[in-house]
Structure formats: C-alpha cells, structure tokens
Design a protein around this motif. Sequence first.
Motif, PDB file in Angstrom:
ATOM      1  N   ASP A  89       0.831  -1.202   0.000  1.00 56.57           N
ATOM      2  CA  ASP A  89       0.000   0.000   0.000  1.00 56.57           C
ATOM      3  C   ASP A  89       0.869   1.257   0.000  1.00 56.57           C
ATOM      4  O   ASP A  89       0.603   2.212  -0.744  1.00 56.57           O
ATOM      5  N   ALA A  90       1.918   1.257   0.808  1.00 57.46           N
ATOM      6  CA  ALA A  90       2.821   2.414   0.863  1.00 57.46           C
ATOM      7  C   ALA A  90       3.504   2.639  -0.483  1.00 57.46           C
ATOM      8  O   ALA A  90       3.703   3.788  -0.908  1.00 57.46           O
ATOM      9  N   ALA A  91       3.843   1.553  -1.166  1.00 60.81           N
ATOM     10  CA  ALA A  91       4.475   1.676  -2.486  1.00 60.81           C
ATOM     11  C   ALA A  91       3.514   2.287  -3.489  1.00 60.81           C
ATOM     12  O   ALA A  91       3.910   3.115  -4.332  1.00 60.81           O
ATOM     13  N   TRP A  92       2.245   1.891  -3.406  1.00 52.99           N
ATOM     14  CA  TRP A  92       1.243   2.482  -4.317  1.00 52.99           C
ATOM     15  C   TRP A  92       1.087   3.966  -4.040  1.00 52.99           C
ATOM     16  O   TRP A  92       1.029   4.777  -4.970  1.00 52.99           O
ATOM     17  N   ARG A  93       1.023   4.351  -2.764  1.00 56.17           N
ATOM     18  CA  ARG A  93       0.838   5.758  -2.416  1.00 56.17           C
ATOM     19  C   ARG A  93       2.013   6.619  -2.877  1.00 56.17           C
ATOM     20  O   ARG A  93       1.827   7.773  -3.284  1.00 56.17           O
ATOM     21  N   ALA A  94       3.200   6.047  -2.826  1.00 52.19           N
ATOM     22  CA  ALA A  94       4.371   6.792  -3.278  1.00 52.19           C
ATOM     23  C   ALA A  94       4.320   7.066  -4.775  1.00 52.19           C
ATOM     24  O   ALA A  94       4.979   7.995  -5.265  1.00 52.19           O
ATOM     25  N   ARG A  95       3.542   6.288  -5.492  1.00 50.80           N
ATOM     26  CA  ARG A  95       3.424   6.433  -6.946  1.00 50.80           C
ATOM     27  C   ARG A  95       2.119   7.112  -7.362  1.00 50.80           C
ATOM     28  O   ARG A  95       1.852   7.258  -8.559  1.00 50.80           O
ATOM     29  N   THR A  96       1.304   7.502  -6.399  1.00 45.46           N
ATOM     30  CA  THR A  96       0.004   8.113  -6.681  1.00 45.46           C
ATOM     31  C   THR A  96      -0.052   9.451  -5.973  1.00 45.46           C
ATOM     32  O   THR A  96      -0.333   9.535  -4.771  1.00 45.46           O
ATOM     33  N   LEU A  97       0.201  10.529  -6.719  1.00 48.65           N
ATOM     34  CA  LEU A  97       0.389  11.831  -6.102  1.00 48.65           C
ATOM     35  C   LEU A  97      -0.900  12.537  -5.681  1.00 48.65           C
ATOM     36  O   LEU A  97      -0.941  13.146  -4.615  1.00 48.65           O
ATOM     37  N   PRO A  98      -1.964  12.513  -6.482  1.00 46.11           N
ATOM     38  CA  PRO A  98      -3.135  13.328  -6.115  1.00 46.11           C
ATOM     39  C   PRO A  98      -3.830  12.820  -4.848  1.00 46.11           C
ATOM     40  O   PRO A  98      -4.146  11.630  -4.734  1.00 46.11           O
ATOM     41  N   ASP A  99      -4.073  13.725  -3.915  1.00 46.18           N
ATOM     42  CA  ASP A  99      -4.826  13.362  -2.722  1.00 46.18           C
ATOM     43  C   ASP A  99      -6.197  12.808  -3.097  1.00 46.18           C
ATOM     44  O   ASP A  99      -6.701  11.879  -2.456  1.00 46.18           O
TER      45      ASP A  99
END
Length: 228
Positions: A89-99
């Motif tokens: 999940d953390a890896a996905w968030r690091a690659r998904t910028l828009p809140d």
Amino acid sequence: MPCSETSADTAGYLQLLLADGRLPTGAHTQSAGAEPAFLAGMPLARVPELITTRLRTVTEVEAATAVVARACWLRNDLGSRLESMARVDAAWRARTLPDAARAASDSLGRGYARLARAVWGVDLGPMLLCRAVVVGATCGAAGLGPEQTATLVGFDDVQTVIAAALKLEPFDPLVGVRWAVDAADEVKALVGRVADAESTADIPARSAPLLEEWAQRHATEERRLYRA
C-alpha cells in the motif's frame, strides 16, 4: 460462512464475478476520471484516448500493485500478511500523487474489504488500504492467477470509464461496447507488462499529470455526479 478454497476450474468464473460492476463495493460512485475529464472540456469522442492513457499510466500502477499484493498474500503466513499489505500500500501511495485519487481508492478499498471478508474470509484488520491492494489480496484468496488479476483491474477501469460516460454524456451504448472491444489489446499489453511483478520494486511509477490535475480540481467541484 466464507467460501472454501477455490479450484482452478472456478477461478475464471470468480474473475467474471469480481469484474461485475454490480458488486456492492461502492464502485458505482466512481467514474475512473471520466467526469473530471468532461468537466475540463474533453469531448465525448476522446473517451477512447482517455481509456488508453489510463491503461498506460495510472491503471498500470494499479494492476501491478494488485499483482504484487496477490503474490505477497499467498507467500506470507497469516501473521506477516498484514505487514506485507501495508508495504505494498505504501508503495502504491508513493506512486500516486493526487490526494483525490488516494482518497477515492481508499473508499473503494473499504468496500472491497467488506466483500472479501464476507465471501472469502479475508481479514485485513483495521488498516486503510487502497483498492488495488485489497483487490490483490482478494484475488489471492479467490484463487486467481496474476494474469487474471491484472486483466480484472484493466477491464474494470475500461468499463468504469464507459459506464460513467454513458451517464454523463448519453450516447449509443453500442459505441461503448466497441470502445471496450477496441481496448482489448491495450489491456492485454498491460497484463504482459505487470503479470510477473512480485515485489514493490516491480511496481512501475507511471504518471499522467493532466489526469492528476483534473482529479484534484474535480474534488472541489460543487456539482458532480461521481466522487472521482
């Protein structure tokens, strides 16, 4: 009662089930970027380009994340599964910028987690996980392979865009079917790029800055039909 272990013979059936837009996961509240695109002035005729762009960027990241989450779910014991899901999940968030994109995915993740727990007994605890991670864990529990998992994510994105477009800018539904058929090669190519992913390092970092800008702008719109 949760379902028992899925056999290979029924995995294809379950793939169709999980790709059904009528699942009670809250997916009907999302447009996969179609509404933000229309509000920004994109004409209906460019929906196929939106589909292609998403499959090559944000959806590829989602599909790879789901494939990795599936692999981690299957190779870890119960005690370390939640830790591995948190890392993916953390890896996905690091690659998904828009809140806005992260918030929409979290909302869908909650819905999918309820489904996975009720049908397959998948317990993800109190963690807030993105949709891709929950889909991956669900596919692992349901007995779907990596190619089926990636195909599911790609197909779902295509159909979500088309279904939303039909509501927002009504047109002949047969045109939408043709768009879905035309997207098949792009989905197949996406699957080929991500099906071998096994760790967070294998998740690509793809971005579509204009789609991200539209998503952020859409989050502040006072008149909208979809959450994202």
